[in-house]
Write an enzyme that holds these catalytic residues in place. Structure first.
Site, PDB file in Angstrom:
ATOM      1  N   SER A 145       0.851  -1.199   0.000  1.00  0.00           N
ATOM      2  CA  SER A 145       0.000   0.000   0.000  1.00  0.00           C
ATOM      3  C   SER A 145       0.880   1.238   0.000  1.00  0.00           C
ATOM      4  O   SER A 145       2.030   1.190   0.481  1.00  0.00           O
ATOM      5  CB  SER A 145      -0.875   0.017   1.258  1.00  0.00           C
ATOM      6  OG  SER A 145      -1.546   1.244   1.399  1.00  0.00           O
ATOM      7  N   TYR A 149      -2.256  -0.968  10.888  1.00  0.00           N
ATOM      8  CA  TYR A 149      -2.388  -1.308   9.462  1.00  0.00           C
ATOM      9  C   TYR A 149      -1.181  -0.852   8.640  1.00  0.00           C
ATOM     10  O   TYR A 149      -0.585  -1.643   7.898  1.00  0.00           O
ATOM     11  CB  TYR A 149      -3.674  -0.701   8.883  1.00  0.00           C
ATOM     12  CG  TYR A 149      -3.769  -0.872   7.383  1.00  0.00           C
ATOM     13  CD1 TYR A 149      -4.004  -2.128   6.821  1.00  0.00           C
ATOM     14  CD2 TYR A 149      -3.581   0.207   6.515  1.00  0.00           C
ATOM     15  CE1 TYR A 149      -4.055  -2.301   5.447  1.00  0.00           C
ATOM     16  CE2 TYR A 149      -3.638   0.038   5.138  1.00  0.00           C
ATOM     17  CZ  TYR A 149      -3.882  -1.212   4.614  1.00  0.00           C
ATOM     18  OH  TYR A 149      -3.927  -1.387   3.249  1.00  0.00           O
TER      19      TYR A 149
HETATM   20  N1  LIG Z   1      -8.797  -0.395  -0.825  1.00  0.00           N
HETATM   21  C1  LIG Z   1      -7.755   0.375  -0.535  1.00  0.00           C
HETATM   22  O1  LIG Z   1      -7.881   1.609  -0.371  1.00  0.00           O
HETATM   23  C2  LIG Z   1      -6.387  -0.233  -0.444  1.00  0.00           C
HETATM   24  C3  LIG Z   1      -5.278   0.633  -0.528  1.00  0.00           C
HETATM   25  C4  LIG Z   1      -4.009   0.089  -0.435  1.00  0.00           C
HETATM   26  C5  LIG Z   1      -3.815  -1.277  -0.284  1.00  0.00           C
HETATM   27  N2  LIG Z   1      -4.909  -2.083  -0.209  1.00  0.00           N
HETATM   28  C6  LIG Z   1      -4.660  -3.516  -0.029  1.00  0.00           C
HETATM   29  O2  LIG Z   1      -5.287  -4.240  -1.080  1.00  0.00           O
HETATM   30  C7  LIG Z   1      -5.602  -5.556  -0.636  1.00  0.00           C
HETATM   31  C8  LIG Z   1      -7.034  -5.876  -1.008  1.00  0.00           C
HETATM   32  O3  LIG Z   1      -7.872  -4.940  -0.359  1.00  0.00           O
HETATM   33  P1  LIG Z   1      -9.305  -4.524  -0.941  1.00  0.00           P
HETATM   34  O4  LIG Z   1      -9.339  -3.057  -1.023  1.00  0.00           O
HETATM   35  O5  LIG Z   1      -9.630  -5.297  -2.143  1.00  0.00           O
HETATM   36  O6  LIG Z   1     -10.201  -4.975   0.304  1.00  0.00           O
HETATM   37  P2  LIG Z   1     -11.621  -5.698   0.355  1.00  0.00           P
HETATM   38  O7  LIG Z   1     -12.512  -5.149  -0.690  1.00  0.00           O
HETATM   39  O8  LIG Z   1     -12.034  -5.611   1.790  1.00  0.00           O
HETATM   40  O9  LIG Z   1     -11.291  -7.220  -0.035  1.00  0.00           O
HETATM   41  C9  LIG Z   1     -10.575  -8.048   0.852  1.00  0.00           C
HETATM   42  C10 LIG Z   1     -10.470  -9.450   0.299  1.00  0.00           C
HETATM   43  O10 LIG Z   1      -9.813 -10.262   1.291  1.00  0.00           O
HETATM   44  C11 LIG Z   1     -10.673 -11.331   1.670  1.00  0.00           C
HETATM   45  N3  LIG Z   1     -10.547 -11.558   3.102  1.00  0.00           N
HETATM   46  C12 LIG Z   1     -10.713 -10.670   4.101  1.00  0.00           C
HETATM   47  N4  LIG Z   1     -10.529 -11.254   5.298  1.00  0.00           N
HETATM   48  C13 LIG Z   1     -10.237 -12.555   5.024  1.00  0.00           C
HETATM   49  C14 LIG Z   1      -9.945 -13.681   5.845  1.00  0.00           C
HETATM   50  N5  LIG Z   1      -9.920 -13.598   7.186  1.00  0.00           N
HETATM   51  N6  LIG Z   1      -9.705 -14.856   5.236  1.00  0.00           N
HETATM   52  C15 LIG Z   1      -9.731 -14.967   3.895  1.00  0.00           C
HETATM   53  N7  LIG Z   1      -9.997 -13.938   3.074  1.00  0.00           N
HETATM   54  C16 LIG Z   1     -10.252 -12.754   3.643  1.00  0.00           C
HETATM   55  C17 LIG Z   1     -12.057 -10.891   1.274  1.00  0.00           C
HETATM   56  O11 LIG Z   1     -12.853 -12.013   0.983  1.00  0.00           O
HETATM   57  P3  LIG Z   1     -14.104 -12.447   1.901  1.00  0.00           P
HETATM   58  O12 LIG Z   1     -14.977 -11.241   2.031  1.00  0.00           O
HETATM   59  O13 LIG Z   1     -14.705 -13.560   1.137  1.00  0.00           O
HETATM   60  O14 LIG Z   1     -13.483 -12.876   3.194  1.00  0.00           O
HETATM   61  C18 LIG Z   1     -11.789 -10.089   0.009  1.00  0.00           C
HETATM   62  O15 LIG Z   1     -11.662 -10.955  -1.079  1.00  0.00           O
HETATM   63  C19 LIG Z   1      -5.327  -5.585   0.878  1.00  0.00           C
HETATM   64  O16 LIG Z   1      -4.081  -6.209   1.111  1.00  0.00           O
HETATM   65  C20 LIG Z   1      -5.241  -4.105   1.247  1.00  0.00           C
HETATM   66  O17 LIG Z   1      -4.390  -3.897   2.358  1.00  0.00           O
HETATM   67  C21 LIG Z   1      -6.182  -1.604  -0.286  1.00  0.00           C
END
Ligand SMILES: NC(=O)c1ccc[n+]([C@@H]2O[C@H](COP(=O)([O-])OP(=O)(O)OC[C@H]3O[C@@H](n4cnc5c(N)ncnc54)[C@H](OP(=O)(O)O)[C@@H]3O)[C@@H](O)[C@H]2O)c1
Length: 273
Positions: A151, A164
């Site tokens: 990130s 985080y």
């Molecule tokens: N969105 C942002 O602003 C942002 C910015 C920088 C970096 N990131 C990074 O990008 C990555 C993806 O984030 P996102 O934005 O796509 O978040 P998201 O929409 O909340 O998606 C998270 C994913 O992880 C899965 N997940 C969550 N908890 C889990 C668990 N305990 N076991 C197995 N699977 C789990 C969820 O599936 P289920 O719901 O099926 O559990 C979903 O597929 C993360 O590493 C985050 O730190 C995000």
């Protein structure tokens, strides 16, 4: 009408490379899985909810094989079970996307320790665990690509997301370290550093009452995923995911003093209530 014999279909499927995407049931992970499928990879995705089954079905519609595995990435057994599921497919992993991650907003004095330890288990321990399995399969083969989703938060203090940001700094440093170790192995490691992106991430992190609660100004997850996929296929060391302003923010973070960045981040992540 002639039809491809079943054995030929099976042979064609075996010819496709295999990608695995952790946390591929929604958000950036699903978009990364779509990128893989659109570029001819069969894909195995993991998630903790039933959404992962719908994700795999939507990937199959792109003309590839896709498998869903449901397990809790906050536990050793959950991480290991996804790896064993992948091994059970009987094919080597060509591209591993270590994407699963969760956030947690709020003042450290108030947040629940169990939630923080769970975040560390998913974002840090789980990443190391899955990477270990992937690397130990790829290095003897002398080929493979690994994308670790970090990130822009890795480049700044993150008050009100105080555990985080450091977990994402771990991911970035881990990726760059592993990349150097594997320099001559045929295995590349790339870090994706998205800026704020329009997924359910901040809502899931309990940050609905912060600047991050509004998805309208954030980066497009499809664009972020396309940038990450292009970077890992090019073998780049890292890429910032998002628009020009996001890339500039990450570049500025290299030289801005930590207290100054911390104060700016606090304004965006501090709960309004
Ligand atoms: N969105 C942002 O602003 C942002 C910015 C920088 C970096 N990131 C990074 O990008 C990555 C993806 O984030 P996102 O934005 O796509 O978040 P998201 O929409 O909340 O998606 C998270 C994913 O992880 C899965 N997940 C969550 N908890 C889990 C668990 N305990 N076991 C197995 N699977 C789990 C969820 O599936 P289920 O719901 O099926 O559990 C979903 O597929 C993360 O590493 C985050 O730190 C995000």
């Amino acid at each position: 009408m002639s039809r491809t014999p079943v054995w030929e279909e099976s042979l064609m499927a075996q010819d496709r490379p295999l990608a695995v995407v952790t946390g591929g049931s929604s958000g950036i992970g699903l978009e990364l899985a779509r990128q893989c499928a659109q570029h001819g990879f069969d894909v195995a995705v993991s998630g903790s909810s039933e959404k992962v089954d719908a994700a795999a079905a939507s990937l199959r519609e792109l003309g590839v094989d896709a498998w869903a595995h449901r397990a809790d990435a906050s536990t050793y057994d959950g991480v290991e079970s996804f790896w064993q599921f992948v091994v059970g497919l009987g094919r080597p992993v060509d591209l591993a996307v270590l994407n699963v991650g969760v956030g947690l907003g709020g003042a450290f004095v108030d947040t629940d320790l169990d939630d923080e330890l769970r975040l560390i288990a998913i974002n840090v321990s789980g990443t190391v665990h899955f990477a270990k399995r992937v690397v130990q399969q790829m290095v003897p083969r002398g080929q493979g690509r690994i994308l670790i989703v970090s990130s822009v938060s890795a480049t700044t203090p993150t008050p009100y997301e105080t555990v985080y940001g450091p977990s994402k700094a771990f991911g970035f440093s881990f990726a760059e370290s592993l990349r150097e170790e594997l320099r001559d192995s045929g295995v590349t490691v790339t870090a994706l550093l998205p800026g704020a992106t329009d997924s359910d991430f901040h809502a899931n992190a309990g940050m609905g009452d912060t600047v991050y609660g509004d998805n309208s100004w954030k980066n497009d997850k499809t664009q972020v995923a396309a940038q990450g996929f292009a970077a890992v296929m090019a073998g780049d060391d890292h890429v910032v995911g998002g628009d020009d302003a996001t890339k500039q923010e990450a570049a500025d973070n290299r030289t801005t003093p930590e207290p100054e960045k911390a104060a700016a981040m606090a304004e965006k992540a501090r709960p309004s209530s």
